[in-house]
Motif scaffolding. Structure first.
Motif, PDB file in Angstrom:
ATOM      1  N   TYR A  35     -12.398 -15.599  -3.496  1.00 45.27           N
ATOM      2  CA  TYR A  35     -11.227 -15.629  -2.642  1.00 45.27           C
ATOM      3  C   TYR A  35     -11.588 -16.315  -1.336  1.00 45.27           C
ATOM      4  CZ  TYR A  35      -8.848 -12.114  -5.547  1.00 45.27           C
ATOM      5  OH  TYR A  35      -8.247 -11.447  -6.569  1.00 45.27           O
ATOM      6  N   GLN A  37     -10.292 -16.421   2.790  1.00 45.03           N
ATOM      7  CA  GLN A  37      -9.498 -15.738   3.798  1.00 45.03           C
ATOM      8  C   GLN A  37      -9.605 -16.481   5.121  1.00 45.03           C
ATOM      9  OE1 GLN A  37     -10.573 -11.655   4.998  1.00 45.03           O
ATOM     10  NE2 GLN A  37      -8.398 -11.141   4.939  1.00 45.03           N
ATOM     11  N   GLY A  40      -7.059 -13.628  10.312  1.00 38.58           N
ATOM     12  CA  GLY A  40      -5.798 -12.922  10.451  1.00 38.58           C
ATOM     13  C   GLY A  40      -4.872 -13.024   9.244  1.00 38.58           C
ATOM     14  N   LYS A  41      -5.361 -13.615   8.179  1.00 37.61           N
ATOM     15  CA  LYS A  41      -4.519 -13.811   6.993  1.00 37.61           C
ATOM     16  C   LYS A  41      -5.006 -12.969   5.820  1.00 37.61           C
ATOM     17  CE  LYS A  41      -2.221 -17.158   9.020  1.00 37.61           C
ATOM     18  NZ  LYS A  41      -0.787 -17.013   9.384  1.00 37.61           N
ATOM     19  N   SER A  42      -4.242 -13.030   4.729  1.00 44.19           N
ATOM     20  CA  SER A  42      -4.604 -12.300   3.523  1.00 44.19           C
ATOM     21  C   SER A  42      -5.566 -13.142   2.669  1.00 44.19           C
ATOM     22  CB  SER A  42      -3.344 -11.945   2.747  1.00 44.19           C
ATOM     23  OG  SER A  42      -3.668 -11.107   1.660  1.00 44.19           O
ATOM     24  N   LEU A  43      -5.799 -12.690   1.474  1.00 48.74           N
ATOM     25  CA  LEU A  43      -6.737 -13.338   0.571  1.00 48.74           C
ATOM     26  C   LEU A  43      -6.024 -14.325  -0.336  1.00 48.74           C
ATOM     27  CD1 LEU A  43      -8.736 -10.169  -0.460  1.00 48.74           C
ATOM     28  CD2 LEU A  43      -9.498 -11.937   1.102  1.00 48.74           C
ATOM     29  N   SER A  45      -6.515 -16.560  -3.728  1.00 50.26           N
ATOM     30  CA  SER A  45      -7.366 -16.676  -4.905  1.00 50.26           C
ATOM     31  C   SER A  45      -7.804 -18.122  -5.101  1.00 50.26           C
ATOM     32  CB  SER A  45      -6.602 -16.199  -6.134  1.00 50.26           C
ATOM     33  OG  SER A  45      -7.388 -16.373  -7.296  1.00 50.26           O
ATOM     34  N   PHE A  88     -15.054 -14.804  -0.081  1.00 47.86           N
ATOM     35  CA  PHE A  88     -15.486 -13.553  -0.703  1.00 47.86           C
ATOM     36  C   PHE A  88     -15.633 -13.740  -2.204  1.00 47.86           C
ATOM     37  CE2 PHE A  88     -15.016 -10.588   2.775  1.00 47.86           C
ATOM     38  CZ  PHE A  88     -14.008 -11.121   3.564  1.00 47.86           C
ATOM     39  N   PHE A 104     -15.941  -6.027  -3.587  1.00 46.66           N
ATOM     40  CA  PHE A 104     -16.123  -7.270  -2.850  1.00 46.66           C
ATOM     41  C   PHE A 104     -17.492  -7.333  -2.191  1.00 46.66           C
ATOM     42  CE2 PHE A 104     -12.033  -9.496  -2.501  1.00 46.66           C
ATOM     43  CZ  PHE A 104     -11.178  -8.567  -3.070  1.00 46.66           C
ATOM     44  N   GLY A 105     -17.984  -8.566  -2.019  1.00 43.02           N
ATOM     45  CA  GLY A 105     -19.106  -8.778  -1.139  1.00 43.02           C
ATOM     46  C   GLY A 105     -18.641  -8.734   0.311  1.00 43.02           C
ATOM     47  N   LYS A 106     -19.583  -8.870   1.235  1.00 40.64           N
ATOM     48  CA  LYS A 106     -19.246  -8.803   2.660  1.00 40.64           C
ATOM     49  C   LYS A 106     -18.619 -10.087   3.170  1.00 40.64           C
ATOM     50  CE  LYS A 106     -22.576  -5.281   4.005  1.00 40.64           C
ATOM     51  NZ  LYS A 106     -23.663  -4.902   4.920  1.00 40.64           N
TER      52      LYS A 106
END
Lengths: 114, 114
Positions: A35, A37, A40-43, A45, A88, A104-106
């Motif tokens: 993903y 990002q 301030g936004k969403s994920l 794909s 991510f 998820f990873g960091k």
């Protein structure tokens, strides 16, 4: 407990260069997601990798999956500024009945400079 | 075709209060998952709902509860808020319980606990 590790966690690179982000996971899984990002936004794909040896490419990004090594890579070719974002990887944790919460990873914070 | 929608966009609460967040899945999707993303971290899986039942749960205390309605929309409730609950709460949806497709994420609700 499934652990997902990404490296590097922070990457600053110049436009035009190539680089690879690595994602290791600790237990058996054969479904992995990448993903993107923006702040301030969403994920968003990018890729879904479903089997060992899977390779997918979209523009300057290419992702691969090696389930035996429990490793996925996200390769960036000839980076451009627009690819600056946090990336991510996420691995499926299967449970009875087919539920599939993602671990998820960091994240890898990528900055591409002119 | 509307994607995943969430409300409200932002929310400010004080410690000890209760909060309800809402999610409408993408059209045609019946599986909804919730994730918590603390600042600078990867999302963490809270739980997944399918057919109005919680099918899988991550490592979150009972203060976090949810519900799925017959129209597949979902709510996330958090009781006795703590400062550490401040985060971006993401909802994701996909069709079916055991599919191999991607999960689509909503824009998120930013919760601040003072």
């Amino acid at each position: 407990e499934l652990k997902v590790e990404q490296n590097p966690l922070f990457l600053s690179m110049q436009e035009g260069k190539n680089y690879t982000i690595y994602c290791n996971y600790s237990t058996t899984s054969d479904r992995l997601y990448w993903y993107r990002q923006d702040p301030g936004k969403s994920l968003e794909s990018l890729f879904v990798l479903l089997s060992n040896g899977a390779v997918k490419q979209e523009g300057r990004l290419m992702a691969s999956l090696d389930t035996k090594a429990r490793l996925s890579t996200l390769h960036i070719t000839a980076a451009v500024h627009d690819l600056s974002a946090t990336y991510f990887c996420a691995v499926v944790v299967y449970s009875g009945g087919g539920a599939d919460g993602l671990t998820f990873g960091k994240g890898t914070h990528l900055i591409i400079q002119p | 075709d509307a994607g995943v929608t969430q409300s409200p966009t932002h929310l400010i609460k004080t410690r000890g209060q209760q909060v309800t967040l809402r999610c409408s899945p993408k059209s045609g999707h019946d599986t909804v998952s919730w994730y918590q993303q603390a600042l600078g971290q990867g999302p963490q899986f809270i739980f997944q709902y399918y057919e109005e039942e919680e099918r899988q749960r991550g490592n979150f205390p009972d203060r976090f509860s949810g519900h799925q309605f017959p129209n597949y929309s979902s709510e996330l409730n958090v009781n006795a808020l703590l400062l550490g609950d401040s985060a971006l709460y993401l909802c994701a949806s996909r069709p079916g319980l055991a599919g191999v497709g991607e999960q689509f994420f909503g824009p998120g609700t930013r919760l601040t606990v003072l």
